[in-house]
Design an enzyme around this catalytic site. Structure first.
Site, mmCIF file in Angstrom:
data_model
loop_
_atom_site.group_PDB
_atom_site.id
_atom_site.type_symbol
_atom_site.label_atom_id
_atom_site.label_comp_id
_atom_site.label_asym_id
_atom_site.label_seq_id
_atom_site.Cartn_x
_atom_site.Cartn_y
_atom_site.Cartn_z
ATOM 1 N N LYS A 182 47.729 27.883 26.369
ATOM 2 C CA LYS A 182 46.258 27.825 26.411
ATOM 3 C C LYS A 182 45.808 27.502 24.985
ATOM 4 O O LYS A 182 45.462 28.395 24.203
ATOM 5 C CB LYS A 182 45.704 29.162 26.906
HETATM 6 C C1 LIG Z 1 42.316 24.952 32.295
HETATM 7 C C2 LIG Z 1 42.259 26.309 32.899
HETATM 8 N N1 LIG Z 1 42.904 26.539 34.066
HETATM 9 C C3 LIG Z 1 42.883 27.741 34.655
HETATM 10 C C4 LIG Z 1 42.199 28.803 34.088
HETATM 11 C C5 LIG Z 1 42.211 30.146 34.758
HETATM 12 O O1 LIG Z 1 43.026 31.034 34.050
HETATM 13 P P1 LIG Z 1 42.716 32.587 34.015
HETATM 14 O O2 LIG Z 1 42.631 33.023 35.435
HETATM 15 O O3 LIG Z 1 43.861 33.180 33.303
HETATM 16 O O4 LIG Z 1 41.437 32.770 33.296
HETATM 17 C C6 LIG Z 1 41.521 28.609 32.877
HETATM 18 C C7 LIG Z 1 40.801 29.718 32.223
HETATM 19 O O5 LIG Z 1 41.347 30.379 31.401
HETATM 20 C C8 LIG Z 1 41.557 27.348 32.268
HETATM 21 O O6 LIG Z 1 40.907 27.130 31.116
#
Ligand SMILES: Cc1ncc(COP(=O)(O)O)c(C=O)c1O
Length: 313
Positions: free
Chosen positions: A156
């Site tokens: 991330k």
């Molecule tokens: C590109 C992306 N995909 C999926 C998610 C969902 O991830 P999470 O459930 O850990 O927030 C996020 C958010 O964090 C994101 O930025």
């Protein structure tokens, strides 16, 4: 919505005033996007407040840092304690928590070796990410998600969000609330900041991580809830057109939570209302995070902050 400031930010082990958490414009991260971060929610509950899946988020932060060879000088336990400290010091709940690891001020070359690792954790109030009555109207983006072997989708990283911005801005410019990116093979990947789930004939589908999707913590929570509710669920590659003929489609994410989708490319999904399975999962999710049902998976870290808003059902 402008950021609502709080009082303190955790920086390298200390709580500092919000206004002092600044960076030099020549910091490595400003030029090369060299950061990894998290987004976490703290929910108000009848008995106080609790952070949702704190260790899992902070482990993902460490994993993202590892992929980019960033050496974080704090353990998982120290980082989790830092989150609790800043949330309790600011006394704001419900809130959104933003930990970030970045390469700071040192050298200006692309090589990050001479730039120090800085860790910050902030928190602030943040309400609903996608405002919609009865489901979001979204589109398939003309921009693909990150191709394998270019930018690692499991990290991330701040830089990944340049792609998210392209997808989101295009969607908004065309009158949609969000965009879904396809992977390099044209298969469904994810939203600009959400994972995608599809329901068809009683079966729940979500794209595999190999389709350049982030390993969402909410995605994992929904997979767990679905299995415990006895709903058949499978992670598999999904062709774009399956979205159009699905009975239900929904997003998951820390910001978006469990978000029903009303239409995709103006094609109405199912009967145009949030579906039964989406509702079942959303009800279970919100009951747990809001402390209305027992935390049977051990997902909540209690914090000593009284919630300022009534718990949402
Ligand atoms: C590109 C992306 N995909 C999926 C998610 C969902 O991830 P999470 O459930 O850990 O927030 C996020 C958010 O964090 C994101 O930025």
């Amino acid at each position: 919505m402008p950021i609502q400031t709080t009082s303190k930010i955790w920086h390298n082990g200390n709580l500092i005033p919000w206004e002092q958490a600044t960076l030099h414009v020549m910091s490595h991260v400003v030029h090369y996007g060299s950061s990894v971060f998290e987004g976490i929610r703290c929910y108000g509950q009848p008995q106080g407040s609790a952070i949702f899946r704190l260790p899992e988020h902070m482990q993902r932060l460490l994993d993202s840092a590892k992929i980019y060879r960033m050496e974080v000088p704090y353990t998982l336990e120290e980082l989790c304690a830092g989150v609790v400290d800043v949330v309790e010091a600011n006394g704001v709940s419900p809130c959104y928590i933003r930990p970030i690891v970045l390469r700071g001020y040192g050298e200006i070359g692309v090589s990050p070796k001479g730039s120090p690792i800085e860790v910050y954790i902030a928190n602030f109030p943040w309400g609903k990410y996608i405002e919609s009555q009865g489901g979001a109207d979204v589109c398939i983006s003309s921009w693909n998600r990150l191709a394998p072997n270019t930018m690692p989708a499991l990290a991330k990283a701040g830089a990944n969000y340049m792609n998210s911005q392209l997808i989101h801005m295009e969607a908004e410019a065309n009158g949609y609330q969000e965009g879904i990116g396809l992977d390099v093979n044209g298969l469904v990947s994810e939203g600009s900041g959400e994972n995608v789930f599809v329901v068809r004939n009683g079966v729940i589908f979500t794209p595999p991580l190999g389709s350049s999707a982030l390993s969402g913590i909410t995605r994992d929570s929904v997979l767990t809830l679905a299995r415990h509710l006895g709903l058949p669920v499978t992670e598999q590659s999904l062709p774009r057109e399956l979205l159009y003929i699905a009975d239900e489609v929904f997003f998951t994410g820390t910001a978006a939570e469990v978000q029903p989708i009303h239409s995709i490319d103006r094609i109405v999904i199912g009967d145009g209302k949030p579906g039964e399975i989406t509702k079942k999962i959303a009800d279970e999710f919100f009951a747990i995070v809001n402390g209305l049902k027992p935390d049977r998976f051990g997902w909540l870290t209690p914090v000593k902050v009284n919630a300022s808003e009534p718990v949402r059902a």
